[in-house]
Design a protein around this motif. Structure first.
Motif, PDB file in Angstrom:
ATOM      1  N   LYS A   9       0.830  -1.204   0.000  1.00 39.22           N
ATOM      2  CA  LYS A   9       0.000   0.000   0.000  1.00 39.22           C
ATOM      3  C   LYS A   9       0.868   1.259   0.000  1.00 39.22           C
ATOM      4  O   LYS A   9       0.507   2.274  -0.586  1.00 39.22           O
ATOM      5  CB  LYS A   9      -0.920   0.022   1.212  1.00 39.22           C
ATOM      6  N   PHE A  10       1.981   1.200   0.702  1.00 35.83           N
ATOM      7  CA  PHE A  10       2.904   2.330   0.802  1.00 35.83           C
ATOM      8  C   PHE A  10       4.335   1.802   0.708  1.00 35.83           C
ATOM      9  O   PHE A  10       4.617   0.685   1.134  1.00 35.83           O
ATOM     10  CB  PHE A  10       2.769   3.060   2.150  1.00 35.83           C
ATOM     11  N   ARG A  11       5.217   2.645   0.145  1.00 35.10           N
ATOM     12  CA  ARG A  11       6.619   2.257   0.109  1.00 35.10           C
ATOM     13  C   ARG A  11       7.461   3.512  -0.041  1.00 35.10           C
ATOM     14  O   ARG A  11       7.107   4.433  -0.793  1.00 35.10           O
ATOM     15  CB  ARG A  11       6.881   1.314  -1.065  1.00 35.10           C
ATOM     16  N   ILE A  12       8.578   3.537   0.673  1.00 36.47           N
ATOM     17  CA  ILE A  12       9.558   4.601   0.505  1.00 36.47           C
ATOM     18  C   ILE A  12      10.839   3.977  -0.034  1.00 36.47           C
ATOM     19  O   ILE A  12      11.355   3.012   0.536  1.00 36.47           O
ATOM     20  CB  ILE A  12       9.839   5.325   1.838  1.00 36.47           C
ATOM     21  N   LEU A  13      11.340   4.508  -1.129  1.00 35.15           N
ATOM     22  CA  LEU A  13      12.562   4.010  -1.763  1.00 35.15           C
ATOM     23  C   LEU A  13      13.628   5.090  -1.750  1.00 35.15           C
ATOM     24  O   LEU A  13      13.305   6.280  -1.831  1.00 35.15           O
ATOM     25  CB  LEU A  13      12.304   3.627  -3.212  1.00 35.15           C
ATOM     26  N   MET A  19      12.323  -1.920  -7.152  1.00 37.40           N
ATOM     27  CA  MET A  19      11.252  -2.636  -6.478  1.00 37.40           C
ATOM     28  C   MET A  19      10.201  -3.091  -7.496  1.00 37.40           C
ATOM     29  O   MET A  19      10.180  -2.596  -8.639  1.00 37.40           O
ATOM     30  CB  MET A  19      10.567  -1.781  -5.411  1.00 37.40           C
ATOM     31  N   THR A  20       9.386  -4.015  -7.069  1.00 40.89           N
ATOM     32  CA  THR A  20       8.289  -4.503  -7.891  1.00 40.89           C
ATOM     33  C   THR A  20       6.971  -4.247  -7.186  1.00 40.89           C
ATOM     34  O   THR A  20       6.809  -4.611  -6.018  1.00 40.89           O
ATOM     35  CB  THR A  20       8.437  -6.002  -8.176  1.00 40.89           C
ATOM     36  N   LEU A  21       6.051  -3.599  -7.896  1.00 39.02           N
ATOM     37  CA  LEU A  21       4.691  -3.411  -7.407  1.00 39.02           C
ATOM     38  C   LEU A  21       3.855  -4.584  -7.920  1.00 39.02           C
ATOM     39  O   LEU A  21       3.856  -4.874  -9.120  1.00 39.02           O
ATOM     40  CB  LEU A  21       4.100  -2.094  -7.911  1.00 39.02           C
ATOM     41  N   GLN A  22       3.168  -5.226  -6.987  1.00 41.34           N
ATOM     42  CA  GLN A  22       2.392  -6.402  -7.358  1.00 41.34           C
ATOM     43  C   GLN A  22       0.937  -6.040  -7.639  1.00 41.34           C
ATOM     44  O   GLN A  22       0.357  -5.167  -6.980  1.00 41.34           O
ATOM     45  CB  GLN A  22       2.451  -7.451  -6.236  1.00 41.34           C
ATOM     46  N   CYS A  23       0.355  -6.714  -8.619  1.00 42.17           N
ATOM     47  CA  CYS A  23      -1.056  -6.546  -8.951  1.00 42.17           C
ATOM     48  C   CYS A  23      -1.635  -7.908  -9.307  1.00 42.17           C
ATOM     49  O   CYS A  23      -1.057  -8.621 -10.144  1.00 42.17           O
ATOM     50  CB  CYS A  23      -1.239  -5.582 -10.110  1.00 42.17           C
ATOM     51  N   THR A  24      -2.761  -8.225  -8.696  1.00 49.65           N
ATOM     52  CA  THR A  24      -3.447  -9.490  -8.968  1.00 49.65           C
ATOM     53  C   THR A  24      -4.938  -9.245  -9.090  1.00 49.65           C
ATOM     54  O   THR A  24      -5.506  -8.487  -8.306  1.00 49.65           O
ATOM     55  CB  THR A  24      -3.195 -10.502  -7.830  1.00 49.65           C
ATOM     56  N   GLN A  25      -5.547  -9.905 -10.080  1.00 49.07           N
ATOM     57  CA  GLN A  25      -7.005  -9.821 -10.204  1.00 49.07           C
ATOM     58  C   GLN A  25      -7.581 -11.236 -10.298  1.00 49.07           C
ATOM     59  O   GLN A  25      -6.973 -12.123 -10.891  1.00 49.07           O
ATOM     60  CB  GLN A  25      -7.419  -8.950 -11.411  1.00 49.07           C
ATOM     61  N   ASP A  26      -8.763 -11.403  -9.716  1.00 46.95           N
ATOM     62  CA  ASP A  26      -9.373 -12.729  -9.662  1.00 46.95           C
ATOM     63  C   ASP A  26     -10.660 -12.785 -10.480  1.00 46.95           C
ATOM     64  O   ASP A  26     -11.547 -13.619 -10.206  1.00 46.95           O
ATOM     65  CB  ASP A  26      -9.622 -13.140  -8.215  1.00 46.95           C
ATOM     66  N   VAL A  88       1.314   7.912  -7.001  1.00 46.17           N
ATOM     67  CA  VAL A  88       0.429   6.826  -6.597  1.00 46.17           C
ATOM     68  C   VAL A  88       0.193   5.961  -7.828  1.00 46.17           C
ATOM     69  O   VAL A  88      -0.152   6.471  -8.897  1.00 46.17           O
ATOM     70  CB  VAL A  88      -0.905   7.345  -6.046  1.00 46.17           C
ATOM     71  N   TYR A  89       0.387   4.667  -7.685  1.00 42.74           N
ATOM     72  CA  TYR A  89       0.285   3.743  -8.804  1.00 42.74           C
ATOM     73  C   TYR A  89      -0.979   2.900  -8.678  1.00 42.74           C
ATOM     74  O   TYR A  89      -1.246   2.299  -7.644  1.00 42.74           O
ATOM     75  CB  TYR A  89       1.521   2.840  -8.842  1.00 42.74           C
ATOM     76  N   PHE A  90      -1.735   2.882  -9.763  1.00 40.99           N
ATOM     77  CA  PHE A  90      -2.976   2.114  -9.799  1.00 40.99           C
ATOM     78  C   PHE A  90      -2.883   1.022 -10.859  1.00 40.99           C
ATOM     79  O   PHE A  90      -2.461   1.262 -11.986  1.00 40.99           O
ATOM     80  CB  PHE A  90      -4.175   3.010 -10.147  1.00 40.99           C
ATOM     81  N   TYR A 104     -11.771  -2.005 -13.689  1.00 39.20           N
ATOM     82  CA  TYR A 104     -11.838  -2.140 -12.234  1.00 39.20           C
ATOM     83  C   TYR A 104     -10.462  -1.809 -11.675  1.00 39.20           C
ATOM     84  O   TYR A 104      -9.466  -2.403 -12.078  1.00 39.20           O
ATOM     85  CB  TYR A 104     -12.241  -3.559 -11.848  1.00 39.20           C
ATOM     86  N   PHE A 105     -10.441  -0.887 -10.733  1.00 38.02           N
ATOM     87  CA  PHE A 105      -9.174  -0.393 -10.207  1.00 38.02           C
ATOM     88  C   PHE A 105      -8.852  -1.020  -8.859  1.00 38.02           C
ATOM     89  O   PHE A 105      -9.743  -1.287  -8.037  1.00 38.02           O
ATOM     90  CB  PHE A 105      -9.228   1.126 -10.041  1.00 38.02           C
ATOM     91  N   GLY A 106      -7.555  -1.211  -8.625  1.00 36.16           N
ATOM     92  CA  GLY A 106      -7.076  -1.579  -7.309  1.00 36.16           C
ATOM     93  C   GLY A 106      -7.013  -0.351  -6.414  1.00 36.16           C
ATOM     94  O   GLY A 106      -7.266   0.770  -6.863  1.00 36.16           O
ATOM     95  N   PRO A 107      -6.647  -0.534  -5.147  1.00 38.35           N
ATOM     96  CA  PRO A 107      -6.652   0.573  -4.183  1.00 38.35           C
ATOM     97  C   PRO A 107      -5.455   1.502  -4.289  1.00 38.35           C
ATOM     98  O   PRO A 107      -5.424   2.546  -3.633  1.00 38.35           O
ATOM     99  CB  PRO A 107      -6.645  -0.142  -2.833  1.00 38.35           C
ATOM    100  N   GLY A 108      -4.475   1.157  -5.098  1.00 39.32           N
ATOM    101  CA  GLY A 108      -3.321   2.035  -5.290  1.00 39.32           C
ATOM    102  C   GLY A 108      -2.160   1.728  -4.361  1.00 39.32           C
ATOM    103  O   GLY A 108      -2.333   1.180  -3.271  1.00 39.32           O
ATOM    104  N   THR A 109      -0.965   2.090  -4.825  1.00 34.16           N
ATOM    105  CA  THR A 109       0.265   2.025  -4.036  1.00 34.16           C
ATOM    106  C   THR A 109       0.892   3.409  -4.042  1.00 34.16           C
ATOM    107  O   THR A 109       1.161   3.958  -5.101  1.00 34.16           O
ATOM    108  CB  THR A 109       1.268   1.019  -4.633  1.00 34.16           C
TER     109      THR A 109
END
Lengths: 114, 119
Positions: A9-13, A19-26, A88-90, A104-109
């Motif tokens: 949900k949050f990250r400081i680099l 880094m890798t932002l993960q996204c999964t949809q079901d 913010v990444y969606f 359909y959007f995810g909650p963001g990172t």
């Protein structure tokens, strides 16, 4: 159904880290997307995929890479993070059927690069 | 490339009143979709309403309706009987109906309008 999930949900680099932002949809959606939203702006398309093994660049792809080895997952890779990538990444997904319109959007990172 | 313009950075309305948010777009395509998304402080993007360009009838979803003027390339959102829960950022978005690649299936967003509801 969980829909579209994103981690973290949050990250400081620090500058130069990766880094890798993960996204999964079901929802068994063929189409998946990555957007970034800078402060006070709308979302801009980074990369998209129309199915497993197929990806293509969007409006702002520089500094990012993606892969799509399965229908469910669409990770976004940042190499050599820069302050300009603070955003913010969606992640979003959509069915391929012609009658389906909605993404359909995810909650963001929220990512901060310092 | 398509562009979407929202000229109102912020709008304020009294609870129970009606407010209209403006959106204009530029495209050379004849077939496309237009959307209004709501983004509350939680950041979740929520689809409010959509319009297919080939349909002349304006879309309506409960208290939300649009005024789609294809020739003028205008797509405004009207919110009737405004409620405190309507307070959010509202984004107008465009999507091509032509699956020609080059990101054509992704959404093009405006910069958003911050809607404030006064109790």
């Amino acid at each position: 159904n969980a829909g579209v999930t994103q981690t973290p949900k949050f990250r400081i680099l620090k500058i130069g880290q990766s880094m890798t932002l993960q996204c999964t949809q079901d929802m068994n959606h063929n189409y998946m997307y990555w957007y970034r939203q800078d402060p006070g702006m709308g979302l801009k398309l980074i990369y998209y995929s129309v199915g497993a093994g197929i990806t293509d660049k969007g409006e702002v792809p520089n500094g990012y890479n993606v892969s799509r080895s399965t229908t469910e997952d669409f990770p976004l890779r940042l190499e050599l993070a820069a302050p300009s990538q603070t955003s913010v990444y969606f992640c979003a997904s959509k069915s391929r059927t012609s009658s389906s319109y909605e993404q359909y959007f995810g909650p963001g990172t929220r990512l901060t690069v310092t | 490339a398509q562009t979407v313009t929202q000229s109102q950075p912020e709008m304020s309305v009294q609870e129970a009143e009606t407010v209209t948010l403006s959106c204009t777009y530029d495209t050379s395509e004849s077939d496309y979709y237009l959307f209004w998304y709501k983004q509350p402080p939680s950041r979740q993007m929520i689809l409010v309403i959509r319009q297919e360009a080939y349909k002349q009838q304006n879309a309506t979803e409960n208290r939300f309706s649009v005024n789609f003027q294809k020739a003028a390339k205008s797509f405004s959102l009207k919110i009737s009987d405004s409620q405190l829960g309507d307070a959010a950022m509202y984004f107008c978005a465009y999507r091509s109906a032509e699956h020609s690649g080059g990101g054509a299936d992704g959404l093009t967003f405006g910069k958003g309008t911050h809607l404030i509801i006064q109790p």
